[in-house]
Design a protein around this motif. Structure first.
Motif, mmCIF file in Angstrom:
data_model
loop_
_atom_site.group_PDB
_atom_site.id
_atom_site.type_symbol
_atom_site.label_atom_id
_atom_site.label_comp_id
_atom_site.label_asym_id
_atom_site.label_seq_id
_atom_site.Cartn_x
_atom_site.Cartn_y
_atom_site.Cartn_z
ATOM 1 N N SER A 255 0.826 -1.202 0.000
ATOM 2 C CA SER A 255 0.000 0.000 0.000
ATOM 3 C C SER A 255 0.867 1.261 0.000
ATOM 4 C CB SER A 255 -0.919 -0.019 1.225
ATOM 5 O OG SER A 255 -1.666 1.164 1.283
ATOM 6 N N GLN A 256 1.941 1.256 0.796
ATOM 7 C CA GLN A 256 2.822 2.433 0.854
ATOM 8 C C GLN A 256 3.559 2.656 -0.457
ATOM 9 O OE1 GLN A 256 4.884 1.005 4.359
ATOM 10 N NE2 GLN A 256 4.230 2.831 5.508
ATOM 11 N N THR B 107 4.162 5.471 -5.615
ATOM 12 C CA THR B 107 4.151 5.379 -7.081
ATOM 13 C C THR B 107 3.096 6.326 -7.655
ATOM 14 O OG1 THR B 107 4.921 3.085 -7.008
ATOM 15 C CG2 THR B 107 3.857 3.813 -9.041
ATOM 16 N N ARG B 108 1.914 6.326 -7.061
ATOM 17 C CA ARG B 108 0.833 7.215 -7.505
ATOM 18 C C ARG B 108 1.270 8.677 -7.405
ATOM 19 N NH1 ARG B 108 -2.212 5.867 -3.942
ATOM 20 N NH2 ARG B 108 -3.039 3.985 -4.897
ATOM 21 N N LYS B 109 1.916 9.045 -6.281
ATOM 22 C CA LYS B 109 2.397 10.427 -6.099
ATOM 23 C C LYS B 109 3.423 10.786 -7.164
ATOM 24 C CE LYS B 109 1.601 10.574 -1.145
ATOM 25 N NZ LYS B 109 2.229 10.425 0.173
ATOM 26 N N GLY C 221 1.782 12.911 -14.934
ATOM 27 C CA GLY C 221 1.053 11.760 -15.430
ATOM 28 C C GLY C 221 -0.436 11.791 -15.162
ATOM 29 N N VAL C 222 -1.131 11.025 -15.979
ATOM 30 C CA VAL C 222 -2.565 10.834 -15.838
ATOM 31 C C VAL C 222 -2.792 9.326 -15.707
ATOM 32 C CG1 VAL C 222 -4.811 11.092 -16.953
ATOM 33 C CG2 VAL C 222 -3.053 12.861 -17.260
ATOM 34 N N ILE C 223 -3.318 8.910 -14.560
ATOM 35 C CA ILE C 223 -3.571 7.487 -14.320
ATOM 36 C C ILE C 223 -4.876 7.106 -15.004
ATOM 37 C CG2 ILE C 223 -4.008 5.729 -12.567
ATOM 38 C CD1 ILE C 223 -2.215 7.404 -10.670
ATOM 39 N N ARG D 278 5.868 12.554 -24.126
ATOM 40 C CA ARG D 278 4.862 11.819 -23.352
ATOM 41 C C ARG D 278 4.722 10.408 -23.912
ATOM 42 N NH1 ARG D 278 2.562 14.944 -19.715
ATOM 43 N NH2 ARG D 278 0.745 13.632 -19.367
ATOM 44 N N ARG D 279 4.586 9.453 -23.003
ATOM 45 C CA ARG D 279 4.504 8.045 -23.386
ATOM 46 C C ARG D 279 3.429 7.351 -22.567
ATOM 47 N NH1 ARG D 279 10.096 5.340 -24.152
ATOM 48 N NH2 ARG D 279 9.219 4.769 -26.141
ATOM 49 N N LYS D 280 3.169 6.098 -22.885
ATOM 50 C CA LYS D 280 2.226 5.266 -22.138
ATOM 51 C C LYS D 280 3.020 4.245 -21.336
ATOM 52 C CE LYS D 280 -1.755 4.464 -23.002
ATOM 53 N NZ LYS D 280 -3.109 4.664 -22.623
ATOM 54 N N PHE D 281 2.495 3.922 -20.137
ATOM 55 C CA PHE D 281 3.190 3.036 -19.221
ATOM 56 C C PHE D 281 2.237 2.023 -18.601
ATOM 57 C CE2 PHE D 281 5.184 7.178 -19.230
ATOM 58 C CZ PHE D 281 6.540 6.921 -19.274
ATOM 59 N N MET D 282 2.763 0.848 -18.311
ATOM 60 C CA MET D 282 2.074 -0.164 -17.527
ATOM 61 C C MET D 282 3.073 -0.595 -16.452
ATOM 62 S SD MET D 282 0.652 -3.925 -18.712
ATOM 63 C CE MET D 282 -0.368 -3.218 -19.987
ATOM 64 N N ARG D 283 2.674 -0.477 -15.198
ATOM 65 C CA ARG D 283 3.582 -0.829 -14.103
ATOM 66 C C ARG D 283 2.839 -1.726 -13.119
ATOM 67 N NH1 ARG D 283 7.967 2.384 -11.022
ATOM 68 N NH2 ARG D 283 7.943 3.545 -12.965
ATOM 69 N N VAL D 284 3.467 -2.841 -12.783
ATOM 70 C CA VAL D 284 2.935 -3.741 -11.769
ATOM 71 C C VAL D 284 3.995 -3.885 -10.689
ATOM 72 C CG1 VAL D 284 2.114 -6.072 -11.261
ATOM 73 C CG2 VAL D 284 1.488 -4.974 -13.425
#
Length: 178
Positions: free
Chosen positions: A87-88, A93-95, A104-106, A135-141
């Motif tokens: 969660s942290q 990551t969101r910040k 960025g735009v989630i 600007r690019r697109k990202f997928m992060r897990v």
């Protein structure tokens, strides 16, 4: 029936069928690479490349076999947990994604699992760290496993990303713990 209209309808149906086929098929996955206790499959026509010195946590970089402007890249990193929860690190990551640096735009974020381990997925668009790429697109897990977080991070320009998002998901879904 008008011959021109019939041919136009046939072309539209064929294009729609081709598009639908592209959505349900994906490249076969081939070789496997290991990063710590995680193994992922490398798709056909993808290759491993050298890791830049500034990517200190990155252990593998997979690249689609296209010219540079059309490439998709998938990085696998290992980050020490340092007492943080999933969660942290997801909040951090969101910040970062929405910070002034990334701008960025989630588009999507959610809890998930990678081979049974808790994980969190981000799909977003933002400014690349490499200014010349824009600007690019990202997928992060981000995957929580023991004392580490494994990060599977895909990136591409917008059009190649649309073409490779399914392949990136296949790489993530292929992940298995050793």
């Amino acid at each position: 029936m008008n011959w021109t209209l019939s041919m136009k309808n046939l072309k539209n149906l064929m294009a729609a069928g081709t598009f639908a086929l592209a959505l349900v098929t994906s490249p076969a996955l081939a070789d496997t690479v290991s990063v710590g206790s995680l193994a992922v499959e490398v798709p056909d026509n993808w290759y491993l490349t050298t890791i830049p010195e500034d990517e200190i946590d990155t252990r593998q970089i997979l690249v689609s076999n296209d010219k540079a402007a059309d490439q998709a890249i998938m990085m696998v990193s290992v980050v020490p947990r340092d007492g943080r929860s999933l969660s942290q690190i997801s909040s951090d990551t969101r910040k970062y994604i929405t910070s002034a640096d990334m701008d960025g735009v989630i588009e999507d974020e959610r809890s998930t699992k990678v081979d049974g381990a808790p994980a969190y997925l981000f799909l977003y668009e933002g400014r690349s760290e490499h200014e010349q790429q824009g600007r690019r697109k990202f997928m992060r897990v981000v995957v929580e496993r023991g004392n580490e977080f494994y990060v599977l991070h895909g990136v591409a320009d917008h059009v190649p990303f649309a073409n490779y998002a399914g392949v990136m998901r296949n790489i993530i879904n292929s992940a298995k713990w050793k």
